[in-house]
Scaffold this active site. Structure first.
Site, PDB file in Angstrom:
ATOM      1  N   ASP A 159       0.824  -1.208   0.000  1.00 21.88           N
ATOM      2  CA  ASP A 159       0.000   0.000   0.000  1.00 21.88           C
ATOM      3  C   ASP A 159       0.859   1.258   0.000  1.00 21.88           C
ATOM      4  O   ASP A 159       1.997   1.246   0.461  1.00 21.88           O
ATOM      5  CB  ASP A 159      -0.878   0.041   1.260  1.00 21.88           C
ATOM      6  CG  ASP A 159      -2.075  -0.894   1.166  1.00 21.88           C
ATOM      7  OD1 ASP A 159      -2.149  -1.692   0.212  1.00 21.88           O
ATOM      8  OD2 ASP A 159      -2.934  -0.827   2.066  1.00 21.88           O
TER       9      ASP A 159
ATOM     10  N   HIS B  61       3.793  -2.301   3.136  1.00 17.29           N
ATOM     11  CA  HIS B  61       3.762  -0.924   2.654  1.00 17.29           C
ATOM     12  C   HIS B  61       5.053  -0.619   1.902  1.00 17.29           C
ATOM     13  O   HIS B  61       6.139  -0.918   2.383  1.00 17.29           O
ATOM     14  CB  HIS B  61       3.607   0.047   3.827  1.00 17.29           C
ATOM     15  CG  HIS B  61       2.279  -0.072   4.512  1.00 17.29           C
ATOM     16  ND1 HIS B  61       2.017  -1.038   5.452  1.00 17.29           N
ATOM     17  CD2 HIS B  61       1.137   0.643   4.357  1.00 17.29           C
ATOM     18  CE1 HIS B  61       0.764  -0.918   5.861  1.00 17.29           C
ATOM     19  NE2 HIS B  61       0.199   0.094   5.214  1.00 17.29           N
TER      20      HIS B  61
HETATM   21 ZN    ZN Z   1      -2.470   3.225   3.118  1.00 19.37          ZN
END
Ligand code: ZN
Length: 263
Positions: free
Chosen positions: A51, A196
């Site tokens: 992400d 991430h």
């Molecule tokens: Zn995010």
């Protein structure tokens, strides 16, 4: 307006979203929406997802690791970062990774009116399409924050909403060893692992007061530990007999669905 947002931030329902974002569990209302929580539990496949990118610092390094291991990932990009680094988004698409929408500005969707939710998603779609030539079909709401209204809106826009089963906890900046052990302890057939590759709200590449204060409060978003952990996790999963696939591949395993590369 500011007061109402401040009040709603302290409302119980928002606290529930906060906790759901840390370890998303299905709420009763989730049963009424066709969202993606995991793949087929009878097939030894796992999807690794990233992400908040693209990031000029971390995304190319992650892409190199995935290429050298011969696996594909799914990247939920924010439109704002795609507009900053379109060539990195394009490279991800060319490498065969799946691209999803993570809103334009990493917005807390349940706090926005319908028109603003639509704007966040459409702007990110357009940024991704400009960069890659491909309009995303999958959406992952930032922080996993959702409400029946948000899910209905996204569904009406023709989107498929994706959550995750397995946190790597990399957002909390633990050691690489902790990322490896926490992740592998919670992997099974159909798992969707959350990593991430970029920053959320408080960009390291920005130095506005809000960014500086945000980083101070929520911690620097250093993804070096994620990058160190990733090869160990991938090699372990492959040795355990898992196939590493995209979220689109996981969806297709339920049968009758086409394979989605980006659309
Ligand atoms: Zn995010």
């Amino acid at each position: 307006m500011v007061l109402s947002i401040a009040l709603s931030l302290f409302a119980g329902s928002t606290l529930a979203w906060l906790f759901s974002a840390m370890a998303p569990r299905k709420a009763l209302f989730d049963l009424f929406f066709d969202t993606i929580w995991a793949g087929n539990s009878r097939i030894p496949s796992v999807a690794i997802t990233f992400d908040d990118g693209p990031s000029p610092i971390y995304t190319p390094r992650i892409s190199t690791i995935l290429r050298s291991c011969g696996v594909r990932g799914t990247f939920f990009l924010t439109g704002k970062n795609v507009d900053r680094y379109p060539q990195i988004a394009a490279a991800l698409h060319e490498e065969g990774h799946m691209i999803g929408n993570h809103s334009y500005s990493h917005a807390i969707l349940p706090l926005l009116p319908d028109a603003e939710i639509e704007r966040e998603i459409v702007l990110a779609d357009e940024a991704i399409e400009r960069a890659t030539g491909c309009r995303p079909y999958l959406v992952r709401p930032p922080y996993g924050y959702r409400s029946p209204r948000v899910l209905r809106k996204l569904q009406n826009m023709g989107k498929r909403v994706v959550f995750w089963t397995t946190m790597s906890w990399d957002w909390a900046n633990p050691s690489a060893g902790a990322i490896v052990s926490r992740t592998l302890a919670n992997v099974k057939n159909g798992s969707i692992i959350l990593f991430h590759d970029g920053e959320g709200k408080y960009l390291e590449t920005h130095s506005t007061l809000v960014d500086v204060v945000g980083r101070y409060i929520f911690g620097a978003k250093d993804r070096d530990q994620t990058i160190k952990a990733l090869p160990f996790i991938i090699i372990h999963l492959l040795n355990e007999g898992y196939r590493l696939v995209t979220v689109g591949d996981l969806v297709a395993q339920f049968g009758g669905q086409e394979r989605y590369l980006c659309l």
